[in-house]
Design a protein around this motif. Structure first.
Motif, PDB file in Angstrom:
ATOM      1  N   GLY A 176      39.391  -1.429  41.435  1.00 31.77           N
ATOM      2  CA  GLY A 176      40.582  -1.326  42.441  1.00 31.77           C
ATOM      3  C   GLY A 176      40.072  -1.873  43.815  1.00 31.77           C
ATOM      4  O   GLY A 176      40.506  -2.946  44.337  1.00 31.77           O
ATOM      5  N   VAL A 177      39.338  -0.905  44.465  1.00 28.20           N
ATOM      6  CA  VAL A 177      39.047  -1.327  45.849  1.00 28.20           C
ATOM      7  C   VAL A 177      38.157  -2.648  46.093  1.00 28.20           C
ATOM      8  O   VAL A 177      38.473  -3.496  47.037  1.00 28.20           O
ATOM      9  N   VAL A 178      37.010  -2.804  45.170  1.00 27.93           N
ATOM     10  CA  VAL A 178      36.263  -3.951  45.328  1.00 27.93           C
ATOM     11  C   VAL A 178      37.020  -5.256  45.301  1.00 27.93           C
ATOM     12  O   VAL A 178      36.975  -6.336  45.666  1.00 27.93           O
ATOM     13  N   VAL A 179      37.911  -5.339  44.075  1.00 27.37           N
ATOM     14  CA  VAL A 179      38.967  -6.594  43.679  1.00 27.37           C
ATOM     15  C   VAL A 179      39.720  -6.821  44.734  1.00 27.37           C
ATOM     16  O   VAL A 179      39.619  -7.916  45.296  1.00 27.37           O
ATOM     17  N   ARG A 180      40.303  -5.692  45.407  1.00 27.78           N
ATOM     18  CA  ARG A 180      41.166  -5.869  46.622  1.00 27.78           C
ATOM     19  C   ARG A 180      40.197  -6.494  47.924  1.00 27.78           C
ATOM     20  O   ARG A 180      40.764  -7.368  48.584  1.00 27.78           O
ATOM     21  N   MET A 181      39.247  -6.020  48.044  1.00 25.78           N
ATOM     22  CA  MET A 181      38.228  -6.478  48.894  1.00 25.78           C
ATOM     23  C   MET A 181      38.098  -7.904  48.785  1.00 25.78           C
ATOM     24  O   MET A 181      37.804  -8.598  49.791  1.00 25.78           O
ATOM     25  N   ALA A 182      37.588  -8.474  47.653  1.00 20.47           N
ATOM     26  CA  ALA A 182      37.380  -9.600  47.393  1.00 20.47           C
ATOM     27  C   ALA A 182      38.358 -10.695  47.636  1.00 20.47           C
ATOM     28  O   ALA A 182      37.989 -11.894  48.122  1.00 20.47           O
ATOM     29  N   PHE A 183      39.649 -10.433  47.946  1.00 23.25           N
ATOM     30  CA  PHE A 183      40.589 -11.321  48.249  1.00 23.25           C
ATOM     31  C   PHE A 183      40.604 -11.562  49.773  1.00 23.25           C
ATOM     32  O   PHE A 183      41.099 -12.800  49.988  1.00 23.25           O
ATOM     33  N   SER A 184      39.779 -10.786  50.608  1.00 23.67           N
ATOM     34  CA  SER A 184      39.604 -11.157  51.797  1.00 23.67           C
ATOM     35  C   SER A 184      38.312 -11.834  52.290  1.00 23.67           C
ATOM     36  O   SER A 184      38.179 -12.023  53.278  1.00 23.67           O
ATOM     37  N   PHE A 185      37.567 -11.725  51.131  1.00 19.80           N
ATOM     38  CA  PHE A 185      36.159 -12.098  51.337  1.00 19.80           C
ATOM     39  C   PHE A 185      35.838 -13.181  50.242  1.00 19.80           C
ATOM     40  O   PHE A 185      35.242 -12.635  49.275  1.00 19.80           O
ATOM     41  N   PRO A 186      35.969 -14.433  50.504  1.00 24.23           N
ATOM     42  CA  PRO A 186      35.692 -15.590  49.573  1.00 24.23           C
ATOM     43  C   PRO A 186      34.354 -15.290  48.749  1.00 24.23           C
ATOM     44  O   PRO A 186      34.081 -15.433  47.536  1.00 24.23           O
ATOM     45  N   PHE A 187      33.359 -15.242  49.507  1.00 26.31           N
ATOM     46  CA  PHE A 187      31.708 -15.046  49.317  1.00 26.31           C
ATOM     47  C   PHE A 187      31.786 -13.761  48.024  1.00 26.31           C
ATOM     48  O   PHE A 187      30.968 -13.841  46.992  1.00 26.31           O
ATOM     49  N   LYS A 229      29.692   5.967  53.951  1.00 25.27           N
ATOM     50  CA  LYS A 229      30.176   6.995  53.176  1.00 25.27           C
ATOM     51  C   LYS A 229      31.605   7.552  53.564  1.00 25.27           C
ATOM     52  O   LYS A 229      31.675   8.530  52.949  1.00 25.27           O
ATOM     53  N   GLU A 230      32.050   7.104  54.735  1.00 27.20           N
ATOM     54  CA  GLU A 230      33.448   7.593  55.101  1.00 27.20           C
ATOM     55  C   GLU A 230      34.699   6.721  54.662  1.00 27.20           C
ATOM     56  O   GLU A 230      35.477   6.974  55.187  1.00 27.20           O
ATOM     57  N   THR A 231      34.360   5.552  54.336  1.00 25.17           N
ATOM     58  CA  THR A 231      35.243   4.716  53.617  1.00 25.17           C
ATOM     59  C   THR A 231      35.787   4.963  52.411  1.00 25.17           C
ATOM     60  O   THR A 231      35.228   5.873  51.726  1.00 25.17           O
ATOM     61  N   GLU A 232      36.626   3.985  51.673  1.00 24.04           N
ATOM     62  CA  GLU A 232      36.900   3.929  50.290  1.00 24.04           C
ATOM     63  C   GLU A 232      35.819   3.937  49.395  1.00 24.04           C
ATOM     64  O   GLU A 232      36.092   4.271  48.148  1.00 24.04           O
ATOM     65  N   LEU A 233      34.643   3.465  49.883  1.00 23.71           N
ATOM     66  CA  LEU A 233      33.465   3.464  48.715  1.00 23.71           C
ATOM     67  C   LEU A 233      32.736   4.847  48.655  1.00 23.71           C
ATOM     68  O   LEU A 233      31.647   5.045  47.987  1.00 23.71           O
TER      69      LEU A 233
END
Length: 392
Positions: free
Chosen positions: A126-137, A244-248
């Protein structure tokens, strides 16, 4: 025919400029920043207006708008990893079916091969895939890993998937080059995930090792170890507490193994390797630290009781290696290579993970060939695991 001018605003907020997304310029806080939980700061002395620009112009932020560590948010209430999709005003109706296939593979299968714990799997899915939409690399590397996994799952099409994977990784690295020089609160999580995926990619890509002799394969693995060391170099030393205090957060939770550690006896005996009077103090400390961390990974992996189908704890050891040990490894010092061989022994317990496979066995054999018979006593246990893995 002259190009038709279009409207482009230079007055978006600092956060949107840094993230390279369109700002709606709503004040005092734009919609993007409200959604992502970011502080919204507009450049001083500007008022909402538009300017005419040709489509070849690029809007850039001034040096004063660049973020610094002092500007980093202090906790999860100030920053969440929630990518925002902002319509560009145009839509391409042509679907890239290959990319959709790769994304589907990651969402339905590949994500689950990184960790066995459901809370961490949720991060990858979930989190990583959503993150990837904002970071093309990150998106390109995520799709590259999926292509590698599909090559493993569909061996009849492996050659094609390997080619796709290499092309996507090349694009990812090209896009990452500029980001690497400006790691900040808005991208540090994406950089961490990217470096982790890149390390897995290089370890898992059989096209990189096809046709290599034992010395070349050893060089390849040592280069992988050096790359994995970049994870703390780029991220951990500056952003660990923040991440450590983020969604990760679930990714950083580790249940310490019970003490005394349950470790195979040959691996415990590895400590005797540092007793040689020929070792300098700095080198001895470097070896002792590397062995201590290897013992921890053996213990947390619980290899006496189980084998692993995910990569889970395996990469925790190379990520923690220090400069003096890496220098000895680069110099092919026998003691450093033997410690690496015992890490390869650990890899054999992760053989059922597609990203590892027979890499441990191959590395043990490569190190044994390099060291020769003089060090055969130290290599006896790793070699026994390699032979067992190959059905000998």
């Amino acid at each position: 025919m002259p190009r038709r001018p279009h409207k482009k605003s230079r007055n978006g907020c600092v956060a949107c400029k840094r993230r390279h997304i369109k700002c709606d310029e709503h004040r005092p806080r734009c919609v993007n920043c409200q959604t992502a939980g970011l502080d919204c700061n507009f450049a001083s002395g500007t008022t909402p207006s538009t300017t005419t620009a040709t489509d070849t112009e690029t809007v850039t932020a001034s040096p004063s708008e660049t973020s610094t560590p002092d500007q980093r948010p202090q906790g999860p209430d100030q920053y969440h990893i929630v990518p925002v999709f902002t319509p560009s005003g145009s839509f391409d109706p042509n679907l890239n079916m290959e990319h959709l296939e790769l994304l589907h593979q990651f969402l339905t299968s590949t994500y689950s091969t990184f960790n066995a714990e459901r809370s961490v799997q949720h991060i990858w899915q979930g989190v990583v895939v959503r993150m990837a939409f904002s970071f093309p690399f990150l998106m390109h590397e995520l799709l590259a890993i999926s292509a590698l996994h599909l090559a493993h799952c569909k061996p009849e099409n492996a050659s094609w998937y390997h080619t796709v994977s290499t092309e996507l990784q090349t694009l990812a690295l090209n896009k990452f080059n500029s980001v690497e020089r400006d790691i900040n609160a808005s991208n540090c999580a994406a950089v961490l995930i990217f470096t982790m995926l890149l390390a897995v990619h290089i370890l898992a890509d059989p096209s990189r090792t096809a046709g290599l002799d034992s010395n070349q394969y050893l060089d390849h693995v040592i280069n992988c170890v050096m790359l994995m060391r970049n994870v703390p170099k780029l991220i951990i030393q500056d952003w660990y507490e923040y991440l450590k205090e983020t969604e990760l957060k679930p990714m950083f939770k580790v249940q310490p193994p019970p003490t005394p550690y349950r470790i195979p006896q040959p691996c415990l005996d590895l400590s005797k390797l540092t007793m040689s009077p020929d070792l300098g103090d700095q080198t001895r400390v470097a070896y002792e630290t590397a062995i201590e961390r290897l013992h921890w990974v053996f213990a947390v992996s619980n290899v006496l009781e189980q084998r692993h189908t995910t990569i889970r704890w395996l990469l925790a050891w190379p990520v923690q290696l220090k400069g003096p040990f890496l220098e000895s490894l680069n110099q092919r010092r026998p003691e450093a290579l033997i410690i690496l061989a015992y890490f390869a022994a650990l890899m054999t317990f992760y053989r059922e993970c597609w990203a590892v496979g027979d890499s441990g066995s191959l590395l043990i054999q490569a190190i044994s060939s390099h060291l020769g018979p003089h060090w055969s006593e130290w290599m006896e246990w790793p070699m026994s695991l390699a032979v067992a893995e190959n059905g000998g």
